[in-house]
Design an enzyme around this catalytic site. Sequence first.
Site, PDB file in Angstrom:
ATOM      1  N   TYR A  26      57.914 -18.508 -41.089  1.00 52.34           N
ATOM      2  CA  TYR A  26      58.449 -19.623 -41.890  1.00 52.34           C
ATOM      3  C   TYR A  26      59.172 -20.634 -40.988  1.00 52.34           C
ATOM      4  O   TYR A  26      59.007 -21.842 -41.121  1.00 52.34           O
ATOM      5  CB  TYR A  26      59.402 -19.094 -42.966  1.00 52.34           C
ATOM      6  CG  TYR A  26      60.246 -20.176 -43.601  1.00 52.34           C
ATOM      7  CD1 TYR A  26      59.684 -21.117 -44.466  1.00 52.34           C
ATOM      8  CD2 TYR A  26      61.605 -20.285 -43.307  1.00 52.34           C
ATOM      9  CE1 TYR A  26      60.455 -22.131 -45.024  1.00 52.34           C
ATOM     10  CE2 TYR A  26      62.381 -21.291 -43.867  1.00 52.34           C
ATOM     11  CZ  TYR A  26      61.800 -22.209 -44.725  1.00 52.34           C
ATOM     12  OH  TYR A  26      62.559 -23.216 -45.258  1.00 52.34           O
ATOM     13  N   PRO A  79      69.666 -30.432 -39.828  1.00 56.45           N
ATOM     14  CA  PRO A  79      69.889 -29.591 -41.004  1.00 56.45           C
ATOM     15  C   PRO A  79      68.738 -28.603 -41.184  1.00 56.45           C
ATOM     16  O   PRO A  79      67.570 -29.002 -41.240  1.00 56.45           O
ATOM     17  CB  PRO A  79      69.910 -30.604 -42.157  1.00 56.45           C
ATOM     18  CG  PRO A  79      69.144 -31.789 -41.655  1.00 56.45           C
ATOM     19  CD  PRO A  79      69.342 -31.824 -40.175  1.00 56.45           C
ATOM     20  N   GLY A  81      67.900 -25.069 -43.573  1.00 50.88           N
ATOM     21  CA  GLY A  81      68.402 -24.209 -44.643  1.00 50.88           C
ATOM     22  C   GLY A  81      68.150 -22.729 -44.344  1.00 50.88           C
ATOM     23  O   GLY A  81      67.649 -22.355 -43.279  1.00 50.88           O
ATOM     24  N   SER A 108      72.695 -28.136 -44.291  1.00 48.31           N
ATOM     25  CA  SER A 108      71.624 -28.354 -45.268  1.00 48.31           C
ATOM     26  C   SER A 108      72.121 -28.141 -46.698  1.00 48.31           C
ATOM     27  O   SER A 108      73.007 -27.319 -46.944  1.00 48.31           O
ATOM     28  CB  SER A 108      70.500 -27.361 -44.967  1.00 48.31           C
ATOM     29  OG  SER A 108      69.591 -27.280 -46.038  1.00 48.31           O
ATOM     30  N   TYR A 132      69.352 -32.844 -50.384  1.00 51.61           N
ATOM     31  CA  TYR A 132      68.100 -32.894 -51.141  1.00 51.61           C
ATOM     32  C   TYR A 132      68.501 -33.374 -52.517  1.00 51.61           C
ATOM     33  O   TYR A 132      69.320 -32.724 -53.189  1.00 51.61           O
ATOM     34  CB  TYR A 132      67.459 -31.501 -51.252  1.00 51.61           C
ATOM     35  CG  TYR A 132      66.683 -31.091 -50.030  1.00 51.61           C
ATOM     36  CD1 TYR A 132      65.748 -31.949 -49.462  1.00 51.61           C
ATOM     37  CD2 TYR A 132      66.860 -29.843 -49.462  1.00 51.61           C
ATOM     38  CE1 TYR A 132      65.023 -31.573 -48.343  1.00 51.61           C
ATOM     39  CE2 TYR A 132      66.138 -29.458 -48.336  1.00 51.61           C
ATOM     40  CZ  TYR A 132      65.226 -30.337 -47.787  1.00 51.61           C
ATOM     41  OH  TYR A 132      64.522 -29.970 -46.682  1.00 51.61           O
ATOM     42  N   THR A 158      67.399 -36.605 -47.163  1.00 52.72           N
ATOM     43  CA  THR A 158      66.034 -36.304 -46.689  1.00 52.72           C
ATOM     44  C   THR A 158      65.046 -36.893 -47.684  1.00 52.72           C
ATOM     45  O   THR A 158      65.110 -36.607 -48.882  1.00 52.72           O
ATOM     46  CB  THR A 158      65.821 -34.785 -46.555  1.00 52.72           C
ATOM     47  OG1 THR A 158      66.773 -34.295 -45.610  1.00 52.72           O
ATOM     48  CG2 THR A 158      64.427 -34.454 -46.063  1.00 52.72           C
ATOM     49  N   ARG A 167      52.067 -25.135 -46.790  1.00 51.17           N
ATOM     50  CA  ARG A 167      52.279 -24.334 -45.584  1.00 51.17           C
ATOM     51  C   ARG A 167      51.437 -23.065 -45.655  1.00 51.17           C
ATOM     52  O   ARG A 167      51.778 -22.107 -46.358  1.00 51.17           O
ATOM     53  CB  ARG A 167      53.771 -24.015 -45.437  1.00 51.17           C
ATOM     54  CG  ARG A 167      54.605 -25.283 -45.378  1.00 51.17           C
ATOM     55  CD  ARG A 167      56.079 -25.031 -45.271  1.00 51.17           C
ATOM     56  NE  ARG A 167      56.820 -26.291 -45.297  1.00 51.17           N
ATOM     57  CZ  ARG A 167      58.143 -26.373 -45.300  1.00 51.17           C
ATOM     58  NH1 ARG A 167      58.868 -25.274 -45.279  1.00 51.17           N
ATOM     59  NH2 ARG A 167      58.742 -27.545 -45.324  1.00 51.17           N
ATOM     60  N   LYS A 237      66.590 -39.557 -43.659  1.00 48.79           N
ATOM     61  CA  LYS A 237      65.855 -38.712 -42.712  1.00 48.79           C
ATOM     62  C   LYS A 237      64.408 -38.557 -43.161  1.00 48.79           C
ATOM     63  O   LYS A 237      64.156 -38.129 -44.295  1.00 48.79           O
ATOM     64  CB  LYS A 237      66.521 -37.332 -42.612  1.00 48.79           C
ATOM     65  CG  LYS A 237      65.782 -36.347 -41.722  1.00 48.79           C
ATOM     66  CD  LYS A 237      66.607 -35.092 -41.489  1.00 48.79           C
ATOM     67  CE  LYS A 237      65.856 -34.057 -40.672  1.00 48.79           C
ATOM     68  NZ  LYS A 237      64.899 -33.287 -41.480  1.00 48.79           N
ATOM     69  N   SER A 259      61.663 -38.886 -38.222  1.00 45.54           N
ATOM     70  CA  SER A 259      61.386 -37.448 -38.305  1.00 45.54           C
ATOM     71  C   SER A 259      60.135 -37.201 -39.138  1.00 45.54           C
ATOM     72  O   SER A 259      59.862 -37.940 -40.091  1.00 45.54           O
ATOM     73  CB  SER A 259      62.572 -36.753 -38.992  1.00 45.54           C
ATOM     74  OG  SER A 259      62.252 -35.401 -39.322  1.00 45.54           O
ATOM     75  N   HIS A 261      59.895 -33.925 -40.116  1.00 46.83           N
ATOM     76  CA  HIS A 261      60.347 -32.619 -40.612  1.00 46.83           C
ATOM     77  C   HIS A 261      59.762 -31.490 -39.769  1.00 46.83           C
ATOM     78  O   HIS A 261      59.367 -30.441 -40.291  1.00 46.83           O
ATOM     79  CB  HIS A 261      59.950 -32.469 -42.087  1.00 46.83           C
ATOM     80  CG  HIS A 261      60.903 -31.661 -42.916  1.00 46.83           C
ATOM     81  ND1 HIS A 261      61.620 -32.185 -43.966  1.00 46.83           N
ATOM     82  CD2 HIS A 261      61.255 -30.356 -42.869  1.00 46.83           C
ATOM     83  CE1 HIS A 261      62.359 -31.237 -44.521  1.00 46.83           C
ATOM     84  NE2 HIS A 261      62.167 -30.116 -43.867  1.00 46.83           N
ATOM     85  N   VAL A 295      61.920 -32.054 -29.769  1.00 47.01           N
ATOM     86  CA  VAL A 295      62.711 -32.001 -28.533  1.00 47.01           C
ATOM     87  C   VAL A 295      62.958 -30.545 -28.130  1.00 47.01           C
ATOM     88  O   VAL A 295      63.486 -29.756 -28.910  1.00 47.01           O
ATOM     89  CB  VAL A 295      64.052 -32.752 -28.707  1.00 47.01           C
ATOM     90  CG1 VAL A 295      64.961 -32.540 -27.506  1.00 47.01           C
ATOM     91  CG2 VAL A 295      63.777 -34.239 -28.925  1.00 47.01           C
ATOM     92  N   ARG A 316      64.464 -26.303 -34.389  1.00 51.27           N
ATOM     93  CA  ARG A 316      64.008 -24.916 -34.219  1.00 51.27           C
ATOM     94  C   ARG A 316      64.673 -24.180 -33.054  1.00 51.27           C
ATOM     95  O   ARG A 316      64.999 -22.999 -33.195  1.00 51.27           O
ATOM     96  CB  ARG A 316      62.489 -24.876 -34.046  1.00 51.27           C
ATOM     97  CG  ARG A 316      61.709 -25.094 -35.352  1.00 51.27           C
ATOM     98  CD  ARG A 316      60.234 -24.800 -35.125  1.00 51.27           C
ATOM     99  NE  ARG A 316      59.410 -25.086 -36.282  1.00 51.27           N
ATOM    100  CZ  ARG A 316      58.868 -26.268 -36.539  1.00 51.27           C
ATOM    101  NH1 ARG A 316      59.060 -27.285 -35.724  1.00 51.27           N
ATOM    102  NH2 ARG A 316      58.119 -26.435 -37.607  1.00 51.27           N
TER     103      ARG A 316
HETATM  104  C1  HOC Z   1      61.584 -27.678 -52.410  1.00 46.02           C
HETATM  105  C2  HOC Z   1      62.280 -26.583 -51.592  1.00 46.02           C
HETATM  106  O1  HOC Z   1      63.593 -28.079 -45.286  1.00 46.02           O
HETATM  107  C3  HOC Z   1      61.907 -26.512 -44.798  1.00 46.02           C
HETATM  108  C4  HOC Z   1      63.058 -26.882 -45.692  1.00 46.02           C
HETATM  109  C5  HOC Z   1      62.611 -26.920 -47.100  1.00 46.02           C
HETATM  110  C6  HOC Z   1      63.711 -26.486 -48.041  1.00 46.02           C
HETATM  111  C7  HOC Z   1      63.232 -25.999 -49.380  1.00 46.02           C
HETATM  112  C8  HOC Z   1      62.811 -27.109 -50.288  1.00 46.02           C
HETATM  113  O2  HOC Z   1      61.449 -25.373 -44.887  1.00 46.02           O
HETATM  114  O3  HOC Z   1      61.432 -27.314 -44.021  1.00 46.02           O
END
Ligand code: HOC
Length: 364
Positions: A26, A79, A81, A108, A132, A158, A167, A237, A259, A261, A295, A316
């Site tokens: 993940y 950020p 989560g 986050s 969010y 975001t 994914r 973002k 970004s 993401h 980066v 990451r």
């Molecule tokens: C709709 C649920 O930023 C990621 C997070 C996503 C957070 C959950 C959003 O995994 O990139």
Amino acid sequence: EGNFPISVEDMESAAKQAMPAPAFSYIASGAGGEDTARKNTDAFKKYSIIPRLLNDVSNLDTSITMLGRIYPNPFLLAPIGVLKLADEQGDLAVARAAANSNVPFIQSTVSSYSIENIAQAASGSSKWFQLYWAKDEEISFNMVKRAEDAGYEAIVLTIDTITLGYREKDLYHRFSPLAQGYGQGNFESDPVFLSKLEEIHSRTIVESIVDNINYPALDWEHVKELKRRTSLPILLKGILHPEDALRAIRYGVDGIIVSNHGGRQLDGVISSIDALPEIVKVVDGQIPILFDSGVRRGIDALKVLAFGADAVLLGRPYVYSLAAGGEKGVERFLANFLQDFQTSMMLSGVKNIEELRQMKIVNM
Ligand code: HOC
């Protein structure tokens, strides 16, 4: 103690050892065929800087002034989560490590611990809050207010996650990040959210969070509304298009974060570093431009700043170091990264970030 990995690649391997496979996947993976996730790091290799030498770099100054404040380094922690996936202490550990390293932490919305927990664990340090947007917007406004009350310095909205990216690896593992219960620190402590649990006809906290932040209706009017609701600076973002950067300025936004993401949302979009130069050109210094996605080393950050960005987000790599070594792991990663960055600055012949932003960078 023992040896701690130096390179991000080795840290990633250590994290892979330390985490259950679906959780590691993940964090590490991207959307779709992961082309954008790969491009984010590969694209850096196309660019080279041309150093200037004999410039007495014995007194290096890495500080920047941004949004009316002085920051000792041009870096922030992005950020992210559900950090409990990597370590029981999750964002508490990261916020402490960031505070000890003089790097602001962007918390986050779906963090494992609450705004108040983090504020207490890393009091006196620089913290920003990522939002969010919740469909039931009173929930968002209350979280923003909690961040204001806790002394956070900015709100990062975001805009690229109005619905979760496709994914493939997570689908294969049947892995849903919030389902672990690790992304609800800010919700289970929020009186407004809790009072609405029944109203929005969902069964559990997790379902209610997903219902709320899965919000494809988000548009520029929400940005306007957020501006009315907070006196904190607002940054968007997820900007990749120069026209959206200009629009952000027209809507009175205080900064943007270029970004994609980390390639986790739409596979096939431009790499962040390839998107940056045109955005820098049109923004023309009107608001700060921060950079996120790809980066991994000091030289990458140098290239970002040489393209004219104001600051750089790290993502990451700090999660890998958290999984590999907890709070101390994140501290070590940051110390190494800062050392790498400073060495790169010196060897490029620049003594401060303004000089760095004037550096020659070429595509060859
Ligand atoms: C709709 C649920 O930023 C990621 C997070 C996503 C957070 C959950 C959003 O995994 O990139």
